[in-house]
Design an enzyme around this catalytic site. Sequence first.
Site, PDB file in Angstrom:
ATOM      1  N   SER A 151      24.361  -4.960  12.248  1.00 21.10           N
ATOM      2  CA  SER A 151      25.322  -5.462  13.232  1.00 21.10           C
ATOM      3  C   SER A 151      24.686  -6.410  14.240  1.00 21.10           C
ATOM      4  CB  SER A 151      25.973  -4.283  13.967  1.00 21.10           C
ATOM      5  OG  SER A 151      24.985  -3.474  14.584  1.00 21.10           O
ATOM      6  N   ASP A 158      26.632   1.374  25.652  1.00 21.06           N
ATOM      7  CA  ASP A 158      25.960   0.815  24.468  1.00 21.06           C
ATOM      8  C   ASP A 158      24.818  -0.071  24.965  1.00 21.06           C
ATOM      9  OD1 ASP A 158      25.111  -0.581  22.236  1.00 21.06           O
ATOM     10  OD2 ASP A 158      27.124  -0.985  21.477  1.00 21.06           O
ATOM     11  N   HIS A 190      23.739  -3.224  21.504  1.00 16.74           N
ATOM     12  CA  HIS A 190      24.391  -4.492  21.167  1.00 16.74           C
ATOM     13  C   HIS A 190      24.513  -5.372  22.411  1.00 16.74           C
ATOM     14  CE1 HIS A 190      25.600  -1.677  17.940  1.00 16.74           C
ATOM     15  NE2 HIS A 190      25.405  -2.748  17.185  1.00 16.74           N
TER      16      HIS A 190
END
Length: 443
Positions: free
Chosen positions: A175, A419, A422
């Site tokens: 990702s 998070d 990311h």
Amino acid sequence: MRPTMKAQHGNGRGSRSPFLTSYALTLAFITFVSVLYFKDFSSTLHRPFLNRPPPHPHRRPLRPRPRHHASDSDVASQAGRRAAVEQLPFAVGAAPAGCDVGQGEWVYDEAARPWYQEEECPYIQPQLTCQAHGRPDRAYQHWRWQPRGCSLLSFNATLMLEMLRGKRMLFVGDSLNRGQYVSLVCLLHRSIPESSKSMETFDSLTVFKAKDYNATIEFYWAPFLAESNSDDAVVHRVVDRIVRGTSIEKHAKFWKGADILVFNTYLWWMTGQKMKILQNSFEDKNKDIIEMETEDAYGMVLNAVLKWVESNMNPKTSRVFFVTMSPTHTRSKDWGDDTDGNCYNQTTPIKALSYWGPGTSKGLMRVIGEVFGASKIPVGVVNITQLSEYRKDAHTQIYKKQWNPLTPEQIANPKSYADCTHWCLPGLQDTWNELLYSKLFFP
């Protein structure tokens, strides 16, 4: 007696010297050939702007270097470097000698950053649209990477699209690699008419088309590069991760035909335990699984990928890159903060230039250098790790689409679900693509 003007010029036309006539004809011929050659050369490259893009008006000027007299060895070294660069596909120039773009600092620059606005790019996944999900600040968008003693080349979307004409560029990885892929699409898409671009997803493969250029920029989901039990592009949150040894053909069949390959793999290897390696097939009822140290397993898979690259990529027409590790910021104490926090509510980069977080493995970085340093064909290593270590402020934090409904406990303690892996877009990953751009066109 001195001749009259009429006798000298003979009815106004004159009788020219044969030497002058021959000289004029020769000069005219050389001029004609030069113009013809330049026109053909320019046409072959499909563009009239081969010169390096002009520096950004807000970018710091290069620091002057002390003059010195070039020795024979200096001249030979420079000539050898130019020759090596000219042989690399897509290269149109060379980076400044002695410029290490991985060493530098982040400079706050509201005039030059961001390159685009979040709402202007429809291709950003909801997991990365921080403004749309309520992030109150925008400072993370305005930091520009400034290497020491030189500057990054200004990203030129038109040049890149022209150089990708008729080509296929493919990102392969997890990702974080997908975030870099989307960042590049956002950097390019404003230079393409709305009716001449599209993006579609086919299972693990996402394809962005620039139709006027007959070019595609693609992303393929393969978090370990080798076959694994995390290969489903949607349902891949597997705690007990298993990699099928050096088996990459399941994925590699989708890589064939790419003119530019950009690999990454790191995050999924960080289990904190030894890696489980499958010796036989996932379809076998009795699975033959052994355990390996993470560095050994990582090197094994990278060597398998490199072997495939050496057998399937033509170094005269294609390029291969590997993007290094993307760091996390899960403990604020790591960068000297007394609070028991993480990346949540962080709004400025880390100042200490020596900072290296405990979540980034120097052992795996060493493996990357060893494997690709021994390659038979050039593999460009895009080192994004150190400059990303400083960016504790650039993560998505809590400002993203949540996979599951938040519990009352989480809502009461936002840092518990932040998070810190990311990155928001626009943001840090645009700089990753500036580095990739430089290595691709100005190595």
